[in-house]
Design an enzyme around this catalytic site. Structure first.
Site, PDB file in Angstrom:
ATOM      1  N   CYS A   2     -11.933  39.362 -29.782  1.00 18.32           N
ATOM      2  CA  CYS A   2     -12.196  38.585 -28.573  1.00 18.32           C
ATOM      3  C   CYS A   2     -12.213  37.102 -28.921  1.00 18.32           C
ATOM      4  CB  CYS A   2     -13.550  38.948 -27.975  1.00 18.32           C
ATOM      5  SG  CYS A   2     -13.758  40.711 -27.692  1.00 18.32           S
ATOM      6  N   ARG A  27      -6.094  36.651 -28.922  1.00 20.04           N
ATOM      7  CA  ARG A  27      -7.114  37.534 -29.487  1.00 20.04           C
ATOM      8  C   ARG A  27      -7.406  38.734 -28.589  1.00 20.04           C
ATOM      9  NH1 ARG A  27      -9.802  35.024 -33.671  1.00 20.04           N
ATOM     10  NH2 ARG A  27     -11.565  36.441 -33.454  1.00 20.04           N
ATOM     11  N   TRP A  74     -10.957  41.802 -26.059  1.00 19.41           N
ATOM     12  CA  TRP A  74     -10.185  42.926 -26.572  1.00 19.41           C
ATOM     13  C   TRP A  74     -11.192  44.064 -26.656  1.00 19.41           C
ATOM     14  CZ3 TRP A  74      -6.233  42.729 -31.087  1.00 19.41           C
ATOM     15  CH2 TRP A  74      -5.728  44.008 -31.310  1.00 19.41           C
ATOM     16  N   ASN A  98     -18.009  38.216 -29.759  1.00 15.74           N
ATOM     17  CA  ASN A  98     -16.857  38.734 -30.492  1.00 15.74           C
ATOM     18  C   ASN A  98     -17.416  39.499 -31.675  1.00 15.74           C
ATOM     19  OD1 ASN A  98     -14.478  39.113 -31.970  1.00 15.74           O
ATOM     20  ND2 ASN A  98     -14.590  37.074 -32.884  1.00 15.74           N
ATOM     21  N   GLY A  99     -17.104  40.779 -31.809  1.00 17.20           N
ATOM     22  CA  GLY A  99     -17.616  41.537 -32.938  1.00 17.20           C
ATOM     23  C   GLY A  99     -18.194  42.861 -32.489  1.00 17.20           C
ATOM     24  N   GLU A 477      -4.725  46.248 -58.165  1.00 18.40           N
ATOM     25  CA  GLU A 477      -4.766  45.055 -57.320  1.00 18.40           C
ATOM     26  C   GLU A 477      -5.543  43.928 -58.018  1.00 18.40           C
ATOM     27  OE1 GLU A 477      -3.400  43.737 -54.984  1.00 18.40           O
ATOM     28  OE2 GLU A 477      -4.740  42.473 -53.827  1.00 18.40           O
ATOM     29  N   LYS A 481      -4.002  40.297 -58.845  1.00 20.27           N
ATOM     30  CA  LYS A 481      -4.602  39.056 -58.328  1.00 20.27           C
ATOM     31  C   LYS A 481      -4.865  38.085 -59.481  1.00 20.27           C
ATOM     32  CE  LYS A 481      -4.023  39.101 -54.840  1.00 20.27           C
ATOM     33  NZ  LYS A 481      -3.573  40.158 -53.978  1.00 20.27           N
ATOM     34  N   GLU A 484      -1.534  36.641 -60.915  1.00 18.39           N
ATOM     35  CA  GLU A 484      -0.710  35.739 -60.093  1.00 18.39           C
ATOM     36  C   GLU A 484      -1.359  34.396 -59.848  1.00 18.39           C
ATOM     37  OE1 GLU A 484       0.411  37.208 -56.202  1.00 18.39           O
ATOM     38  OE2 GLU A 484      -1.500  38.187 -55.939  1.00 18.39           O
ATOM     39  N   HIS A 500      -5.117  57.501 -73.425  1.00 21.58           N
ATOM     40  CA  HIS A 500      -3.705  57.825 -73.674  1.00 21.58           C
ATOM     41  C   HIS A 500      -2.900  56.582 -74.046  1.00 21.58           C
ATOM     42  CE1 HIS A 500      -4.534  61.867 -72.324  1.00 21.58           C
ATOM     43  NE2 HIS A 500      -5.202  61.320 -71.318  1.00 21.58           N
ATOM     44  N   LYS A 599       5.381  33.281 -50.397  1.00 16.52           N
ATOM     45  CA  LYS A 599       4.583  34.140 -49.522  1.00 16.52           C
ATOM     46  C   LYS A 599       5.396  35.324 -49.004  1.00 16.52           C
ATOM     47  CE  LYS A 599       0.951  35.422 -47.363  1.00 16.52           C
ATOM     48  NZ  LYS A 599       0.017  36.161 -48.220  1.00 16.52           N
TER      49      LYS A 599
HETATM   50  C1  F6R Z   1       0.261  39.665 -53.944  1.00 18.06           C
HETATM   51  C2  F6R Z   1       1.120  39.658 -52.780  1.00 18.06           C
HETATM   52  C3  F6R Z   1       2.395  40.386 -52.849  1.00 18.06           C
HETATM   53  C4  F6R Z   1       2.775  40.995 -51.492  1.00 18.06           C
HETATM   54  C5  F6R Z   1       4.192  41.550 -51.548  1.00 18.06           C
HETATM   55  C6  F6R Z   1       4.559  42.244 -50.261  1.00 18.06           C
HETATM   56  O1  F6R Z   1      -0.920  38.961 -53.732  1.00 18.06           O
HETATM   57  O2  F6R Z   1       0.828  39.042 -51.790  1.00 18.06           O
HETATM   58  O3  F6R Z   1       2.392  41.357 -53.848  1.00 18.06           O
HETATM   59  O4  F6R Z   1       1.847  41.995 -51.193  1.00 18.06           O
HETATM   60  O5  F6R Z   1       5.092  40.515 -51.798  1.00 18.06           O
HETATM   61  O6  F6R Z   1       4.550  41.355 -49.200  1.00 18.06           O
HETATM   62  P1  F6R Z   1       4.507  41.889 -47.715  1.00 18.06           P
HETATM   63  O7  F6R Z   1       3.176  42.550 -47.537  1.00 18.06           O
HETATM   64  O8  F6R Z   1       4.673  40.672 -46.860  1.00 18.06           O
HETATM   65  O9  F6R Z   1       5.625  42.874 -47.566  1.00 18.06           O
END
Ligand code: F6R
Length: 604
Positions: A2, A27, A74, A98-99, A477, A481, A484, A500, A599
């Site tokens: 919302c 929203r 929403w 909202n929430g 993950e 993180k 990267e 192993h 990105k």
């Molecule tokens: C890592 C990261 C990437 C994305 C990957 C897929 O932090 O952001 O590994 O997860 O490039 O991207 P999407 O989700 O946009 O397909």
């Protein structure tokens, strides 16, 4: 999901509320409403459906006032009807929200027992009653609001109007966003800077747990401990307001903090908290004999968590594969399967190609995406949305937890559709799932406990992450993180795989991060940890209070709140992200734009 707005102004308020709500319609638009102080009394105008319906109501019955609050809804608790449209009113109080107020049911029962009458099915209406009850007991508005906040749990942003208080609007946030806008002899609060874009460009971003009282000239802000605090004012451009960093140093930090909201908004698309049921619009999982999840990077780890849940809860055979391998492997996928692409951007070249490969062979396709206008969203047979909002930081955080939240909801839907659980069990699982936004917010608030291990990790050349069950994808993950954004070599392993091979890497210089919620696998993970300690390894254990009592001497603990195993991936993702973030900041790395990355990866 919302949008909310509050204005203590000098100009007519109704049109300004509508203009601001228009900027929040992204929203939700199940209903809209405003409340204003007309000659000291609260008057409301509300309408089901889009904002234009409210416009028509206001044209027929104008509101002549300068102080008011508004809401675009929403629907979460209660159908998108007029009765459930905000603002909700009780006695002298009107509230927009909202929430989710998690404990609204027992509060509502207690208020009804005291003779209070409810008009809606919403969770929000209890807040209006609670504040009104506190006012009736003689408290001033701020005292009454604070006393009401002390009684509610959940993730929320609120705006409150009180009859007889001609220049006062109050607001509070816990888990959901809220900003304060500064005008000339006027003050505003709203969901985001974009909502206030036509009113002011001078914005202060409230911190989690803050509450605020605005009048014509000032904003009195208090933190969660009721200490008066200042929040810095920023000059924002209306166009970029949606993607401002606010008080945060980096988008990644902001997006980590956005997660209670991102998860809650995503759950709202699938879960009905009143009936305790989950929908999977467009897909009947009972008609599917195999689920093939396809994704890249972080999204593939969300998919791996999804696999554990779809198989365990729904008994649905599920595979997860990295899209770049899947698309060239000639997979033996048969009609009867559902191919589900998981992607933040919905544009990742390999995932898109894999989706098209399936479609071309007559296999049903779904895209679980955060960008709802993306190519995958448009080309898949069915789109499952996540509602994380725009993710700017290159390292994915809130898109990941939103994906995990959506997959968890869908796994519950699949379990019900496939006859593996009954309605009672479905409602129980939904109840647990809806606790996730609050527990994520609690975990983020404990962020300082991570600082103790940051120096240790920042000095390391290699780091190992270990986990079992759904914590194994989280280990992967965590390692991704860290790699990267802080450029430290890291590997994630299933804890049982340690012996192993990877155990050869264990020495005093290699921190080993063990992700160990108290669950059925805890003892096994703990014995893997002992094997590491016996070889001189330095263990950092991410666990809850119960797990911490079983930690061997010398282990550094990162504490998270206790939670049900169903939502542990959502809660334990937070320290994983915060560790990577804080290490990168400590090392002075370019957190939001790490080297060599982009990105959206639209090339293979
Ligand atoms: C890592 C990261 C990437 C994305 C990957 C897929 O932090 O952001 O590994 O997860 O490039 O991207 P999407 O989700 O946009 O397909």
């Amino acid at each position: 999901m919302c949008g909310i707005i509050g204005i203590v102004g000098v100009e007519p308020v109704a049109g300004r509320l509508i203009d601001s709500l228009r900027r929040l319609e992204y929203r939700g638009y199940d209903s809209a409403g405003v409340a204003a102080l007309v000659d000291g009394r609260i008057e409301r105008r509300r309408a089901a459906g889009k904002l234009r319906n409210l416009d028509a109501v206001l044209a027929a019955e104008p509101l002549v006032a300068t102080v008011g609050i508004g809401h675009t809804r929403w629907a979460t608790h209660g159908a998108p009807t007029l009765a459930n449209a905000h603002p909700h009113k009780a006695g002298r109080v009107a509230v927009v929200h909202n929430g989710i107020i998690e404990n609204f049911a027992p509060l509502k029962a207690a208020l009804i027992a005291q003779g209070r009458h409810f008009e809606s099915q919403t969770d929000t209406e209890v807040v209006a009653h609670l504040i009104d009850r506190e006012l009736a007991s003689g408290k001033d508005p701020i005292g009454a609001f604070k006393a009401a906040l002390d009684q509610i749990t959940g993730a929320y942003a609120l705006a409150v109007l009180v009859e007889g208080e001609d220049s006062l609007v109050m607001g509070a946030r816990r888990g959901s966003p809220l900003v304060v806008g500064y005008g000339a002899g006027e003050m505003f609060i709203g969901t985001d800077a974009l909502a206030l874009g036509l009113l002011t460009n001078r914005i202060a971003f409230l911190e989690d747990g803050d509450f605020v009282a605005i009048d014509h000239d000032t904003a009195r802000i208090f933190d969660a401990d009721s200490h008066a605090v200042e929040r810095p004012m920023h000059i924002v451009s209306a166009a970029s307001a949606l993607v401002e960093k606010g008080n945060y140093r980096h988008f990644m930090e902001k997006e980590i903090h956005d997660q209670p909201d991102a998860v809650q908004h995503t759950l709202s698309a699938y879960v009905d908290p009143i009936t305790g049921s989950v929908a999977s619009p467009g897909v009947d999982f009972a008609a599917i004999d195999r689920l093939q999840i396809i994704a890249c990077g972080t999204a593939s780890y969300a998919g791996m968590i999804g696999r554990y849940l779809f198989e365990r809860l729904a008994g649905l055979p599920t595979d997860v594969e990295i899209a770049s391998e899947f698309r060239y492997r000639e997979p033996a996928l048969l009609p009867g399967a559902l191919a589900m692409a998981v992607s933040q951007s919905g544009e990742t070249a390999d995932t898109l190609a894999a989706l098209r490969w399936c479609k071309a062979r007559g296999i049903a396709t779904a895209a679980l995406v955060n960008s709802h206008e993306s190519t995958m969203a448009r080309e898949a047979d069915v789109m499952f949305p996540t509602h994380a909002g725009p993710e700017i930081g290159v390292a994915s955080t809130k898109a990941f937890t939103a994906q995990v939240a959506a997959l968890t909801a869908l796994a519950i839907a699949a379990a019900r559709q496939r006859g593996r659980i009954d309605a009672v069990e479905e409602a129980r699982l939904v109840g647990i799932l809806l606790e996730a936004p609050r527990l994520i917010a609690d975990t983020i608030r404990g962020e300082d406990t991570i600082s103790a291990v940051v120096h240790d990790i920042a000095r390391a050349r290699d780091v190992l992450y270990l986990g079992r069950g759904t914590m194994y994808p989280l280990a992967l993950e965590g390692a991704l993180k860290l790699k990267e954004i802080s450029y430290i070599h890291a590997e994630g392993y299933a804890a049982g795989e340690l012996k192993h091979g990877p155990i050869a890497l264990v020495d005093e210089a290699t921190p080993i991060i063990v992700i160990a919620p108290t669950d059925a696998l805890f003892d096994k993970t703990a014995s893997n940890m002992s094997e590491v300690i016996a070889r001189g390894g330095r263990v950092i254990m991410i666990t809850d209070a119960e797990g911490a009592t079983h930690a061997p001497d010398g282990v550094s603990i990162v504490l998270v709140p206790a939670c049900d195993p169903l939502i542990a991936p959502l809660v334990f993702a937070i320290p994983i992200q915060l560790i990577a973030y804080q290490v990168a900041v400590f090392k002075g790395a370019d957190v939001d734009q790490p080297r060599n990355l982009a990105k959206s990866v639209t090339v293979e």
